[in-house]
Enzyme design. Structure first.
Site, PDB file in Angstrom:
ATOM      1  N   ASP A 416       0.832  -1.196   0.000  1.00 20.22           N
ATOM      2  CA  ASP A 416       0.000   0.000   0.000  1.00 20.22           C
ATOM      3  C   ASP A 416       0.874   1.256   0.000  1.00 20.22           C
ATOM      4  O   ASP A 416       1.759   1.411   0.851  1.00 20.22           O
ATOM      5  CB  ASP A 416      -0.904  -0.029   1.237  1.00 20.22           C
ATOM      6  N   GLU A 445       1.483  -0.561  -5.210  1.00 20.45           N
ATOM      7  CA  GLU A 445       0.245   0.202  -5.390  1.00 20.45           C
ATOM      8  C   GLU A 445       0.609   1.681  -5.309  1.00 20.45           C
ATOM      9  O   GLU A 445       0.342   2.355  -4.321  1.00 20.45           O
ATOM     10  CB  GLU A 445      -0.787  -0.186  -4.309  1.00 20.45           C
TER      11      GLU A 445
END
Length: 695
Positions: A416, A445
């Site tokens: 993330d 990401e």
């Protein structure tokens, strides 16, 4: 005494250009120079800047390309020498692109993981030089003795080489004798010059007076899943969750989430991705739709990691125990699914790190710890780590966390917001983890600036999110697909997610069901790795006002979905997703990244591209060609002419060939110019297979 015959070791590569391995001939130069005798430049695969290794995956058809040239008009040849991680040495002949820039290329598909070494070699192609000159001069009656004797000496030299078969030596010796025979006419001599058998002998084992070798380079080859996969994301707490009579919700667990695995595998997905499964803090817990006030029973965002129940190495007690997690991983594997776990380096104010290591965070002048921010957004439930205060301590802790989950069976991490942490850290972490376990894969990401996205990929991330979700028009997609398949493919592998728990684009909000079909078809055919977030198959397209995010977002609450009922009622996209993944499994051309070629249409919404894989590079031993023609306007029916460069798959312009629509089963005879009509509301895409019998 019994004897056994040992089977030859399988070759660790696929290639149509392999030739017998030969040693590099010695060359001399008057003084050491940067430039070799035959210049070699701009080698690839290569990462810009030359600091990082380029990368590939098992079965990846990798183009090896270099610029090579020499003075004058004498012909040269180029080859690439490969050394596999296990020590296999192979030699592959390059062909000229004839593009005016002296570029040479060949394609090899490595089949062994690890670090490969390679170097380009250029050599004087003595036979090709003689053949070209002899063909012109003998036809014109010029220098016949010189041409004949030069060829005879060339054949004598080749016949004396070790490794030549008796048949080859016999042909070469006989040809040399005929060249020296005064009774042989010039016309007969030209037959020798143009003899395809002789040309083939010299093509596979050239004679060279000059050989130059380039610098040795490296190529990291990783397991196939690092480059090929169909991802499906769901929140375990929603799978099996129940609403009680008093309105409260009992969370689903890792055990109840197992019940969803057959449905996911049945749609053809092979990676199941879980958002964070750790304890969630209560301080500043977010409520529904990202509200700053949570109500009793609101589960909170799983990205606000950490509470008195533990941190990044713990499992939320509502979801179960480590034994339950291992059972989930084992069940997933039983369905052919790899488990990907979110690695989100966020800390709730209640995380044990905050009390035990406050130096890992940023302290403001008022003594408070800084919340995560993306102005004007502020994440009051999250403290971001500060990697500069105690890098040794925080590096070691995150490595420990990753190794903990690897020990429980996790081989894939979706990371993330990696762009909010130092690239240096990721290079160190991924390198350290992969040194111990090369099978571990990290997905970046990072929806951010191109330099950072590419920098993270260069530093070691095996896969990357991309701008695909915001590339919607024909022109945007043509540029984007060309970029990911050719410009960055030596180091960046795109994972084309059609949506995420954070992203519901305007295209999906307003494109209706056609938009969902179109985006899935694009993602599944343009990249060997793609993904969807749960709810996509139910056409969940209502956004929170003013945002590109689902209303009633699953990050902040439980979701209740009737998967089977929706499909039974014909209200699910699951059959379409299933068919796309079936097509991907059946066609190896779609499991390649670098082979995408854009073609043309006369309509500004009809996108056309192909993917071709030669038989020598295919795991099936047969060539495979897929042609995608898609209407990217979800609101209309379009009809137009499409124009194809059929040379990509070996068909001469104007020749007919048979195509089969893998969606409808229809068959047509096509050529390089064809009429199409695509109605977004009925059938917005042709996924065409070029028949092997062509026509």
């Amino acid at each position: 005494m019994a004897t056994t015959t040992r089977s030859p070791r399988p070759r660790p590569w696929r290639s149509a250009s392999a030739i017998p391995v030969r040693a590099v001939l010695p060359t001399t130069a008057p003084a050491p120079t940067v430039t070799p005798r035959i210049p070699l430049a701009l080698p690839s695969p290569r990462v810009p800047g030359g600091r990082y290794r380029p990368s590939a995956y098992v079965g990846d058809a990798v183009p090896f390309t270099v610029t090579a040239f020499r003075e004058g008009h004498d012909a040269i040849g180029v080859q690439v020498r490969l050394f596999s991680p296990s020590g296999d040495e192979s030699l592959h002949r390059l062909t000229p692109l004839n593009d005016g820039f002296d570029r040479w290329t060949t394609t090899v598909a490595p089949l062994e993981t690890g670090v490969w070494r390679f170097r380009f070699e250029a050599f004087s192609d003595d036979f090709a030089t003689w053949q070209h000159a002899a063909d012109i001069k003998l036809a014109a009656g010029l220098d016949p003795f010189v041409m004949r004797e030069s060829g005879a000496r060339l054949f004598d030299s080749a016949a004396a080489e070790k490794g030549r078969s008796a048949a080859e030596r016999k042909l070469l010796a006989a040809s040399a004798a005929r060249l020296r025979d005064a009774e042989v006419s010039d016309a007969e001599t030209l037959d020798i010059v143009r003899d395809e058998r002789i040309a083939a002998l010299f093509a596979s084992r050239p004679t060279s007076a000059i050989v130059s070798a380039g610098d040795e380079m490296e190529l990291l080859v990783e397991r196939e899943r690092a480059g090929v996969g169909s991802w499906y994301e769901f929140f375990p707490r929603s799978e099996g969750a129940t609403r009680n009579d008093d309105g409260s919700v009992t969370s689903g667990t890792l055990r109840t989430a197992i019940d969803r695995l057959p449905g996911v595998a049945g749609m053809g997905f092979d990676v199941i991705y879980l958002p964070p499964i750790h304890p969630i803090g209560t301080t500043n817990r977010k409520g529904r739709n990202n509200s700053l006030t949570s109500e009793p029973g609101d589960p909170g965002s799983p990205y606000a990691i950490g509470s008195h129940e533990g941190g990044h190495d713990a499992i939320h007690p509502d979801l179960g125990t480590e034994a339950d997690f291992v059972a989930f991983v084992d069940a997933a594997r039983g369905h052919g699914l790899d488990v990907a776990l979110d690695l989100a380096l966020n800390a709730s104010p209640d995380h044990p790190w905050v009390a035990e290591h406050p130096e890992w965070f940023t302290t403001l002048p008022d003594g408070s710890i800084a919340f995560a921010e993306n102005p004007p957004k502020k994440y009051q439930d999250i403290y971001p780590p500060n990697f500069d205060n105690d890098p040794a301590g925080i590096y070691a802790e995150i490595l420990r966390v990753v190794q903990h989950w690897v020990g429980l069976g996790v081989k894939i991490f979706r990371v993330d917001n990696p762009h909010t942490k130092p690239v240096q850290f990721w290079e160190w972490l991924i390198g350290t983890v992969n040194e111990a376990d090369p099978d571990v894969i990290f997905l970046s990401e990072a929806f951010t600036r191109p330099a950072m996205m590419r920098g993270l990929a260069m530093a070691g991330f095996q896969q990357s999110y991309t701008y695909f979700t915001w590339r919607n028009t024909k022109a945007e997609l043509e540029e984007f697909f060309t970029s990911i398949s050719h410009e960055t493919s030596d180091f960046m592998r795109p994972n084309l997610f059609v949506n995420t728990h954070d992203i519901l684009t305007e295209y999906l909000q307003y494109g209706g069901r056609p938009g969902y079909r179109i985006r899935a078809a694009l993602a599944a055919t343009a990249s060997p790795t793609w993904g969807v977030y749960a709810g996509y198959e139910l056409f969940e397209n209502v956004a929170r006002p003013g945002s590109e995010e689902n209303i009633d977002n699953e990050k902040y609450e439980y979701k209740f979905r009737d998967w089977d009922g929706a499909e039974a009622r014909g209200e699910s996209l699951a059959p379409w997703l299933r068919r796309l993944n079936e097509i991907r499994r059946a066609h190896p051309a779609l499991r390649q990244l670098r082979n995408l070629e854009v073609h043309w249409s006369d309509d500004d919404a009809i996108l056309v591209y192909s993917k071709h894989l030669d038989a020598a590079l295919s795991p099936t031993g047969e060539s495979d060609t897929i042609l995608v023609v898609i209407n990217v306007d979800p609101h209309s029916a379009r009809q137009t002419m499409v124009h194809l460069d059929t040379r990509v798959w070996g068909v001469a312009p104007g020749d007919p060939f048979e195509v089969e629509d893998l969606v409808t089963g229809a068959r047509w005879t096509w050529s390089d110019h064809n009429f199409v009509r695509l109605d977004a509301f009925t059938e917005p895409v042709h996924i065409l297979h070029i028949a092997k019998d062509r026509a």
